[in-house]
Design a protein around this motif. Structure first.
Motif, PDB file in Angstrom:
ATOM      1  N   ALA A 188       4.378   5.725  -1.487  1.00 57.95           N
ATOM      2  CA  ALA A 188       3.360   6.719  -1.838  1.00 57.95           C
ATOM      3  C   ALA A 188       2.153   6.604  -0.918  1.00 57.95           C
ATOM      4  O   ALA A 188       1.635   7.615  -0.415  1.00 57.95           O
ATOM      5  CB  ALA A 188       2.939   6.544  -3.301  1.00 57.95           C
ATOM      6  N   ALA A 189       1.697   5.377  -0.687  1.00 60.75           N
ATOM      7  CA  ALA A 189       0.530   5.175   0.185  1.00 60.75           C
ATOM      8  C   ALA A 189       0.833   5.643   1.599  1.00 60.75           C
ATOM      9  O   ALA A 189      -0.013   6.281   2.248  1.00 60.75           O
ATOM     10  CB  ALA A 189       0.115   3.711   0.183  1.00 60.75           C
ATOM     11  N   THR A 190       2.032   5.368   2.089  1.00 58.13           N
ATOM     12  CA  THR A 190       2.410   5.792   3.445  1.00 58.13           C
ATOM     13  C   THR A 190       2.382   7.308   3.560  1.00 58.13           C
ATOM     14  O   THR A 190       1.789   7.863   4.487  1.00 58.13           O
ATOM     15  CB  THR A 190       3.820   5.256   3.795  1.00 58.13           C
ATOM     16  N   GLU A 191       3.014   7.979   2.619  1.00 62.70           N
ATOM     17  CA  GLU A 191       3.041   9.447   2.632  1.00 62.70           C
ATOM     18  C   GLU A 191       1.635  10.030   2.580  1.00 62.70           C
ATOM     19  O   GLU A 191       1.305  10.958   3.334  1.00 62.70           O
ATOM     20  CB  GLU A 191       3.846   9.966   1.436  1.00 62.70           C
ATOM     21  N   LEU A 192       0.822   9.494   1.690  1.00 61.18           N
ATOM     22  CA  LEU A 192      -0.540  10.012   1.536  1.00 61.18           C
ATOM     23  C   LEU A 192      -1.406   9.720   2.749  1.00 61.18           C
ATOM     24  O   LEU A 192      -2.245  10.550   3.125  1.00 61.18           O
ATOM     25  CB  LEU A 192      -1.168   9.453   0.262  1.00 61.18           C
ATOM     26  N   LEU A 193      -1.219   8.556   3.357  1.00 61.26           N
ATOM     27  CA  LEU A 193      -1.967   8.250   4.582  1.00 61.26           C
ATOM     28  C   LEU A 193      -1.639   9.252   5.677  1.00 61.26           C
ATOM     29  O   LEU A 193      -2.534   9.738   6.379  1.00 61.26           O
ATOM     30  CB  LEU A 193      -1.660   6.836   5.065  1.00 61.26           C
ATOM     31  N   ILE A 194      -0.364   9.558   5.849  1.00 62.40           N
ATOM     32  CA  ILE A 194       0.031  10.526   6.874  1.00 62.40           C
ATOM     33  C   ILE A 194      -0.535  11.905   6.543  1.00 62.40           C
ATOM     34  O   ILE A 194      -1.058  12.596   7.418  1.00 62.40           O
ATOM     35  CB  ILE A 194       1.565  10.571   7.031  1.00 62.40           C
ATOM     36  N   GLU A 195      -0.460  12.300   5.290  1.00 61.62           N
ATOM     37  CA  GLU A 195      -0.924  13.626   4.881  1.00 61.62           C
ATOM     38  C   GLU A 195      -2.444  13.776   4.944  1.00 61.62           C
ATOM     39  O   GLU A 195      -2.947  14.809   5.390  1.00 61.62           O
ATOM     40  CB  GLU A 195      -0.487  13.921   3.438  1.00 61.62           C
ATOM     41  N   ARG A 196      -3.172  12.762   4.465  1.00 62.22           N
ATOM     42  CA  ARG A 196      -4.609  12.917   4.243  1.00 62.22           C
ATOM     43  C   ARG A 196      -5.500  12.005   5.060  1.00 62.22           C
ATOM     44  O   ARG A 196      -6.684  12.276   5.211  1.00 62.22           O
ATOM     45  CB  ARG A 196      -4.923  12.647   2.768  1.00 62.22           C
ATOM     46  N   GLY A 197      -4.984  10.879   5.464  1.00 65.59           N
ATOM     47  CA  GLY A 197      -5.818   9.896   6.141  1.00 65.59           C
ATOM     48  C   GLY A 197      -6.420   8.921   5.154  1.00 65.59           C
ATOM     49  O   GLY A 197      -6.414   9.139   3.942  1.00 65.59           O
TER      50      GLY A 197
ATOM     51  N   LEU B 201      -7.828   8.799   0.760  1.00 66.87           N
ATOM     52  CA  LEU B 201      -6.816   8.135  -0.056  1.00 66.87           C
ATOM     53  C   LEU B 201      -7.482   7.387  -1.197  1.00 66.87           C
ATOM     54  O   LEU B 201      -8.444   6.643  -0.979  1.00 66.87           O
ATOM     55  CB  LEU B 201      -6.027   7.160   0.817  1.00 66.87           C
ATOM     56  N   THR B 202      -6.986   7.581  -2.400  1.00 72.98           N
ATOM     57  CA  THR B 202      -7.530   6.884  -3.561  1.00 72.98           C
ATOM     58  C   THR B 202      -6.415   6.164  -4.305  1.00 72.98           C
ATOM     59  O   THR B 202      -5.235   6.525  -4.192  1.00 72.98           O
ATOM     60  CB  THR B 202      -8.208   7.859  -4.549  1.00 72.98           C
ATOM     61  N   VAL B 203      -6.818   5.161  -5.076  1.00 71.65           N
ATOM     62  CA  VAL B 203      -5.855   4.455  -5.914  1.00 71.65           C
ATOM     63  C   VAL B 203      -5.195   5.444  -6.861  1.00 71.65           C
ATOM     64  O   VAL B 203      -3.982   5.417  -7.068  1.00 71.65           O
ATOM     65  CB  VAL B 203      -6.533   3.306  -6.691  1.00 71.65           C
ATOM     66  N   GLU B 204      -5.974   6.345  -7.437  1.00 68.65           N
ATOM     67  CA  GLU B 204      -5.431   7.335  -8.370  1.00 68.65           C
ATOM     68  C   GLU B 204      -4.334   8.171  -7.708  1.00 68.65           C
ATOM     69  O   GLU B 204      -3.273   8.401  -8.300  1.00 68.65           O
ATOM     70  CB  GLU B 204      -6.553   8.237  -8.903  1.00 68.65           C
TER      71      GLU B 204
ATOM     72  N   GLY C 290      -8.381   5.830  12.321  1.00 69.00           N
ATOM     73  CA  GLY C 290      -8.863   5.443  10.999  1.00 69.00           C
ATOM     74  C   GLY C 290      -8.627   3.979  10.703  1.00 69.00           C
ATOM     75  O   GLY C 290      -9.483   3.295  10.131  1.00 69.00           O
ATOM     76  N   PHE C 291      -7.461   3.457  11.105  1.00 74.77           N
ATOM     77  CA  PHE C 291      -7.172   2.042  10.894  1.00 74.77           C
ATOM     78  C   PHE C 291      -8.179   1.179  11.639  1.00 74.77           C
ATOM     79  O   PHE C 291      -8.671   0.191  11.117  1.00 74.77           O
ATOM     80  CB  PHE C 291      -5.768   1.680  11.379  1.00 74.77           C
TER      81      PHE C 291
ATOM     82  N   GLY D 220      -7.296  -3.180  -3.889  1.00 73.16           N
ATOM     83  CA  GLY D 220      -7.711  -1.822  -3.557  1.00 73.16           C
ATOM     84  C   GLY D 220      -6.888  -1.286  -2.404  1.00 73.16           C
ATOM     85  O   GLY D 220      -5.963  -1.947  -1.911  1.00 73.16           O
ATOM     86  N   ILE D 221      -7.256  -0.119  -1.955  1.00 76.03           N
ATOM     87  CA  ILE D 221      -6.513   0.562  -0.886  1.00 76.03           C
ATOM     88  C   ILE D 221      -6.544  -0.242   0.416  1.00 76.03           C
ATOM     89  O   ILE D 221      -5.538  -0.353   1.108  1.00 76.03           O
ATOM     90  CB  ILE D 221      -7.082   1.981  -0.667  1.00 76.03           C
ATOM     91  N   VAL D 222      -7.687  -0.834   0.741  1.00 78.18           N
ATOM     92  CA  VAL D 222      -7.809  -1.550   2.012  1.00 78.18           C
ATOM     93  C   VAL D 222      -6.838  -2.732   2.065  1.00 78.18           C
ATOM     94  O   VAL D 222      -6.238  -3.001   3.099  1.00 78.18           O
ATOM     95  CB  VAL D 222      -9.267  -2.002   2.252  1.00 78.18           C
ATOM     96  N   GLU D 223      -6.646  -3.409   0.955  1.00 75.58           N
ATOM     97  CA  GLU D 223      -5.709  -4.535   0.930  1.00 75.58           C
ATOM     98  C   GLU D 223      -4.263  -4.063   1.086  1.00 75.58           C
ATOM     99  O   GLU D 223      -3.402  -4.797   1.571  1.00 75.58           O
ATOM    100  CB  GLU D 223      -5.850  -5.315  -0.372  1.00 75.58           C
ATOM    101  N   LEU D 224      -3.995  -2.849   0.683  1.00 73.79           N
ATOM    102  CA  LEU D 224      -2.650  -2.275   0.782  1.00 73.79           C
ATOM    103  C   LEU D 224      -2.270  -1.925   2.228  1.00 73.79           C
ATOM    104  O   LEU D 224      -1.095  -1.956   2.595  1.00 73.79           O
ATOM    105  CB  LEU D 224      -2.591  -1.016  -0.101  1.00 73.79           C
ATOM    106  N   LEU D 225      -3.241  -1.620   3.060  1.00 69.06           N
ATOM    107  CA  LEU D 225      -2.980  -1.127   4.409  1.00 69.06           C
ATOM    108  C   LEU D 225      -2.073  -2.026   5.254  1.00 69.06           C
ATOM    109  O   LEU D 225      -1.109  -1.532   5.843  1.00 69.06           O
ATOM    110  CB  LEU D 225      -4.294  -0.845   5.139  1.00 69.06           C
ATOM    111  N   PRO D 226      -2.313  -3.344   5.343  1.00 65.37           N
ATOM    112  CA  PRO D 226      -1.402  -4.167   6.161  1.00 65.37           C
ATOM    113  C   PRO D 226       0.047  -4.104   5.672  1.00 65.37           C
ATOM    114  O   PRO D 226       0.979  -4.106   6.465  1.00 65.37           O
ATOM    115  CB  PRO D 226      -1.965  -5.582   6.026  1.00 65.37           C
TER     116      PRO D 226
END
Length: 195
Positions: A19-28, A32-35, A104-105, A54-60
């Motif tokens: 989900a995070a990958t898809e949303l990052l590609i779609e929105r940046g 991106l929010t936890v919700e 963004g990264f 949080g989201i930042v910890e998910l990125l790696p």
């Protein structure tokens, strides 16, 4: 995060990453929010926070999952090792997640040194180490003499690829560009090549 309570589900782990990958590609990242992630993943806020602060910890984790780890390449010659490494790095740069969101990264990494360190340690450092290992192998085979400082070859090879990825309007790295980067890397090592 700590491992308390019932065991974590691998399905939920995967759903959050996907989900995070898809949303990052779609929105940046900035949108991106936890919700958004928990809704797309079909999970709950507690399930998310059992895994990530949080989201930042998910990125790696997203980068690792999407792009894999640095390749372990040993073709038998420095030139072929570099060609394979540069081609692999160009493929990473061409991935939609990197091609559309690399700036963004890097922005996150500079604003949040702790989590930027996570991206550097888990994603960038293994690539740098792989280039250094290619040099060590070439030195052991007698292909090069002298010392090339750690990380220099990585910087010379990856810098142009990132430039093409980060600069607005720049064409993506194609095979011709990869060949030019390879030639630059070989030229850099040439004064140290065994004759």
């Amino acid at each position: 995060m700590s491992e308390r309570g019932r065991p974590r589900s691998a399905d939920i782990d995967a759903a959050i990453i996907d989900a995070a990958t898809e949303l990052l590609i779609e929105r940046g990242f900035s949108k991106l929010t936890v919700e958004d992630v928990i809704v797309r993943a079909g999970t709950s806020r507690p399930a998310f926070y059992r895994r990530y602060s949080g989201i930042v910890e998910l990125l790696p984790k997203v980068l690792e999952h999407r792009l894999g780890s640095a390749p372990n390449i040993d073709t038998g010659t420095l030139e072929d090792d570099l060609r394979a490494l540069i081609e692999a790095a160009a493929a990473v740069c061409a991935d939609p997640l990197v091609a559309t969101r690399a700036a963004g990264f890097l922005s996150i990494a500079s604003r949040d040194p702790e989590h930027g360190l996570g991206v550097r340690e888990r994603f960038i450092a293994p690539w740098r180490d792989t280039f250094d290992l290619a040099l060590e192998r070439a030195r052991a085979r007698g292909e090069i003499t002298g010392r090339i400082p750690s990380g220099y070859l990585f910087d010379i090879a990856i810098g142009p690829l990132l430039s093409r990825t980060l600069l607005p309007g720049a064409p993506p790295p194609d095979l011709e560009f990869v060949q030019q980067v390879l030639e630059a890397a070989i030229t850099f090592t040439a004064p140290r090549l065994s004759r």
